[in-house]
Motif scaffolding. Structure first.
Motif, PDB file in Angstrom:
ATOM      1  N   UNK A   1       9.897  72.934 -16.278  1.00 18.29           N
ATOM      2  CA  UNK A   1       9.209  71.923 -15.515  1.00 18.29           C
ATOM      3  C   UNK A   1      10.023  71.383 -14.358  1.00 18.29           C
ATOM      4  N   UNK A   2      10.704  72.272 -13.629  1.00 18.35           N
ATOM      5  CA  UNK A   2      11.458  71.816 -12.476  1.00 18.35           C
ATOM      6  C   UNK A   2      12.941  72.102 -12.612  1.00 18.35           C
ATOM      7  N   UNK A   3      13.340  72.768 -13.701  1.00 20.09           N
ATOM      8  CA  UNK A   3      14.733  73.144 -13.830  1.00 20.09           C
ATOM      9  C   UNK A   3      15.050  74.271 -12.865  1.00 20.09           C
ATOM     10  N   UNK A   4      16.335  74.511 -12.637  1.00 19.59           N
ATOM     11  CA  UNK A   4      16.731  75.586 -11.749  1.00 19.59           C
ATOM     12  C   UNK A   4      16.373  76.935 -12.356  1.00 19.59           C
ATOM     13  N   UNK A   5      16.344  77.967 -11.516  1.00 18.31           N
ATOM     14  CA  UNK A   5      16.023  79.310 -11.992  1.00 18.31           C
ATOM     15  C   UNK A   5      17.033  79.738 -13.052  1.00 18.31           C
ATOM     16  N   UNK A   6      16.572  80.349 -14.149  1.00 13.75           N
ATOM     17  CA  UNK A   6      17.495  80.725 -15.223  1.00 13.75           C
ATOM     18  C   UNK A   6      18.406  81.871 -14.791  1.00 13.75           C
ATOM     19  N   UNK A   7      19.597  81.894 -15.351  1.00 12.33           N
ATOM     20  CA  UNK A   7      20.535  82.970 -15.070  1.00 12.33           C
ATOM     21  C   UNK A   7      20.239  84.148 -15.985  1.00 12.33           C
ATOM     22  N   UNK A   8      20.183  85.326 -15.425  1.00 11.23           N
ATOM     23  CA  UNK A   8      19.867  86.518 -16.199  1.00 11.23           C
ATOM     24  C   UNK A   8      20.985  86.804 -17.200  1.00 11.23           C
ATOM     25  N   UNK A   9      20.629  87.392 -18.337  1.00 14.01           N
ATOM     26  CA  UNK A   9      21.617  87.711 -19.359  1.00 14.01           C
ATOM     27  C   UNK A   9      22.643  88.686 -18.801  1.00 14.01           C
ATOM     28  N   UNK A  10      23.927  88.431 -19.099  1.00 13.66           N
ATOM     29  CA  UNK A  10      24.971  89.329 -18.640  1.00 13.66           C
ATOM     30  C   UNK A  10      25.369  89.104 -17.199  1.00 13.66           C
TER      31      UNK A  10
ATOM     32  N   UNK B   1      18.074  85.604 -11.291  1.00 11.48           N
ATOM     33  CA  UNK B   1      19.367  85.517 -11.963  1.00 11.48           C
ATOM     34  C   UNK B   1      20.382  84.692 -11.222  1.00 11.48           C
ATOM     35  N   UNK B   2      19.946  83.863 -10.292  1.00 11.67           N
ATOM     36  CA  UNK B   2      20.878  83.121  -9.442  1.00 11.67           C
ATOM     37  C   UNK B   2      21.335  81.827 -10.082  1.00 11.67           C
ATOM     38  N   UNK B   3      22.594  81.479  -9.842  1.00 13.14           N
ATOM     39  CA  UNK B   3      23.060  80.152 -10.213  1.00 13.14           C
ATOM     40  C   UNK B   3      22.629  79.179  -9.120  1.00 13.14           C
ATOM     41  N   UNK B   4      23.043  77.904  -9.252  1.00 14.21           N
ATOM     42  CA  UNK B   4      22.575  76.881  -8.326  1.00 14.21           C
ATOM     43  C   UNK B   4      22.955  77.193  -6.880  1.00 14.21           C
ATOM     44  N   UNK B   5      24.214  77.544  -6.670  1.00 13.35           N
ATOM     45  CA  UNK B   5      24.667  77.820  -5.313  1.00 13.35           C
ATOM     46  C   UNK B   5      23.956  79.038  -4.735  1.00 13.35           C
ATOM     47  N   UNK B   6      23.789  80.056  -5.575  1.00 10.19           N
ATOM     48  CA  UNK B   6      23.089  81.254  -5.114  1.00 10.19           C
ATOM     49  C   UNK B   6      21.628  80.974  -4.805  1.00 10.19           C
ATOM     50  N   UNK B   7      20.977  80.142  -5.626  1.00 15.56           N
ATOM     51  CA  UNK B   7      19.574  79.809  -5.389  1.00 15.56           C
ATOM     52  C   UNK B   7      19.399  79.073  -4.067  1.00 15.56           C
ATOM     53  N   UNK B   8      20.328  78.159  -3.765  1.00 14.30           N
ATOM     54  CA  UNK B   8      20.268  77.443  -2.488  1.00 14.30           C
ATOM     55  C   UNK B   8      20.339  78.432  -1.330  1.00 14.30           C
ATOM     56  N   UNK B   9      21.273  79.368  -1.413  1.00 15.89           N
ATOM     57  CA  UNK B   9      21.422  80.375  -0.359  1.00 15.89           C
ATOM     58  C   UNK B   9      20.147  81.193  -0.189  1.00 15.89           C
ATOM     59  N   UNK B  10      19.537  81.550  -1.303  1.00 15.67           N
ATOM     60  CA  UNK B  10      18.330  82.380  -1.254  1.00 15.67           C
ATOM     61  C   UNK B  10      17.132  81.605  -0.720  1.00 15.67           C
ATOM     62  N   UNK B  11      16.976  80.351  -1.115  1.00 18.38           N
ATOM     63  CA  UNK B  11      15.862  79.564  -0.604  1.00 18.38           C
ATOM     64  C   UNK B  11      15.994  79.330   0.902  1.00 18.38           C
TER      65      UNK B  11
ATOM     66  N   UNK C   1      12.739  73.079  -1.285  1.00 16.34           N
ATOM     67  CA  UNK C   1      13.203  73.446  -2.622  1.00 16.34           C
ATOM     68  C   UNK C   1      14.651  73.014  -2.839  1.00 16.34           C
ATOM     69  N   UNK C   2      15.459  73.024  -1.766  1.00 17.86           N
ATOM     70  CA  UNK C   2      16.880  72.698  -1.915  1.00 17.86           C
ATOM     71  C   UNK C   2      17.076  71.239  -2.333  1.00 17.86           C
ATOM     72  N   UNK C   3      16.549  70.244  -1.586  1.00 20.16           N
ATOM     73  CA  UNK C   3      16.717  68.863  -2.057  1.00 20.16           C
ATOM     74  C   UNK C   3      15.952  68.563  -3.333  1.00 20.16           C
ATOM     75  N   UNK C   4      14.843  69.262  -3.576  1.00 20.42           N
ATOM     76  CA  UNK C   4      14.066  69.010  -4.797  1.00 20.42           C
ATOM     77  C   UNK C   4      14.840  69.467  -6.031  1.00 20.42           C
ATOM     78  N   UNK C   5      15.370  70.700  -6.011  1.00 20.57           N
ATOM     79  CA  UNK C   5      16.068  71.261  -7.173  1.00 20.57           C
ATOM     80  C   UNK C   5      17.551  70.956  -7.184  1.00 20.57           C
ATOM     81  N   UNK C   6      18.159  70.964  -5.990  1.00 15.84           N
ATOM     82  CA  UNK C   6      19.619  70.907  -5.905  1.00 15.84           C
ATOM     83  C   UNK C   6      20.034  69.810  -4.930  1.00 15.84           C
ATOM     84  N   UNK C   7      19.651  68.578  -5.274  1.00 17.34           N
ATOM     85  CA  UNK C   7      19.912  67.456  -4.388  1.00 17.34           C
ATOM     86  C   UNK C   7      21.378  67.203  -4.122  1.00 17.34           C
ATOM     87  N   UNK C   8      22.260  67.692  -5.004  1.00 18.59           N
ATOM     88  CA  UNK C   8      23.683  67.503  -4.801  1.00 18.59           C
ATOM     89  C   UNK C   8      24.339  68.578  -3.963  1.00 18.59           C
TER      90      UNK C   8
END
Length: 367
Positions: A230-239, A274-284, A306-313
């Protein structure tokens, strides 16, 4: 048959009539600087307003040149037309009465929807104005009609924002899933109509403080798979450690530079899973630039947000807001742009973007 009487006069405001079904007689149409008496309203032809004179001549004019229509045997509607520039509350009430009593014909009802939007909005009934606009836009989703959205946006946190966003959701659910709109809207696709409305919905939920709902909808809108959080960051893929490397970004950046925007967006979506927070910001941010390059500014705005909504910091949040504000200004959404700049100043006061967004002191010498 009597001749058509017309006279040159000043024109202010605009009117829209969508013609579906039998045409309606109108005593007077003031359009393009002339007053036409005893006309027959034909409705919307493309993005033109059409009516027929008593001499049998069809006239089409730009929507913005039409200032008044007085309908035969429609006293409430006519009263609203006369009051719309001087008394918004009275005009809005009369339009509501006209919609319930007089404007039931397919030619007339959409006209009353449009004419009701401005006074209803000015009267402070913003949710009602949004509902009127949605009825109209769903009937004929052209660019000209999109610009008729209510402009008196409520203050941040107002319940009317969530109510209006919910209305958009209900309207979107009732629209066709895909395929060309056809008719007056030409080659416009229903998928793009839905995306445009949902982008607006994200903005309203965000402003209402419904951040999880806004984030979830923005995620779907941007093309990423929906998540359960419900608004969490994209999950990181296994491995995977979730980091996005320069090597992974290279083909996306190359695709943007060479104008292959769909390729860039598709590759970014794959990496988002499979992106972490920093990677998701770059991709968005990359997706936003791709959508902007593809001349889809509304979707570019959605991805920047999406960046301020998900990753305001994130250190990129203020810049993403600034980029979204600039696109909104280019779209003519000045109020939305100003609100985003205000958000930069409130949330990121020490950022370079906040300094740029702040009102500059006058350089005029003090007398």
């Amino acid at each position: 048959m009597a001749f058509v009487r017309y006279r040159k006069m000043a024109v202010a405001g605009a009117v829209l009539v969508l013609g579906l079904g039998v045409a309606a007689r109108a005593d007077t149409v003031v359009a393009d600087g002339f007053t036409y008496d005893w006309t027959l309203v034909l409705g919307l032809r493309g993005d033109k307003f059409a009516f027929r004179t008593q001499q049998g001549k069809d006239v089409t004019v730009d929507l913005g040149t039409v200032s008044k229509i007085l309908i035969d045997k429609a006293p409430d509607f006519n009263g609203a037309e006369e009051a719309r520039d001087s008394d918004a509350k009275k005009a809005a009430a009369l339009y509501r009465e006209a919609l319930s009593q007089e404007m039931n014909a397919a030619t007339l009802r959409p006209m009353a929807w449009w004419r009701s939007i401005g006074p209803t909005d000015a009267d402070g009934r913003w949710t009602d104005a949004v509902g009127l606009f949605l009825n109209l836009y769903a009937t004929c989703p052209t660019e000209a009609i999109w610009k008729l959205r209510p402009t008196h946006v409520p203050a941040k946190g107002s319940s009317m924002l969530k109510e209006s966003a919910d209305l958009i959701g209900k309207k979107v659910a009732a629209l066709p899933q895909a395929g060309p709109v056809g008719g007056a809207a030409g080659e416009l696709n229903w998928t793009e109509v839905r995306k445009r409305l949902q982008t607006w919905q994200v903005e309203l939920y965000t402003r209402a403080g419904e951040t999880q709902t806004a984030a979830r909808l923005a995620r779907v809108l941007s093309g990423a798979p929906a998540e359960d959080g419900g608004g969490a960051a994209a999950p990181v893929a296994a491995g995977s450690n979730g980091q996005i490397t320069v090597v992974e970004m290279a083909p996306i950046e190359d695709a943007i530079k060479t104008g292959h925007y769909e390729t860039a967006i598709g590759e970014a979506n794959k990496l988002l899973e499979g992106a972490d927070a920093e990677g998701a910001v770059t991709l968005f941010l990359a997706k936003a630039r791709a959508y902007a390059g593809a001349k889809e500014p509304e979707l570019a705005v959605a991805n920047y947000l999406r960046v301020p909504i998900h990753y305001g910091g994130s250190k990129e949040a203020a810049g993403a807001l600034a980029s979204a504000a600039e696109l909104q200004r280019q779209l003519g959404h000045v109020a939305e742009a100003d609100r985003l700049l205000k958000e930069i100043q409130d949330k990121y006061p020490d950022s370079p973007e906040a300094l740029k967004a702040a009102p500059q002191p006058s350089t005029m010498p003090t007398p």
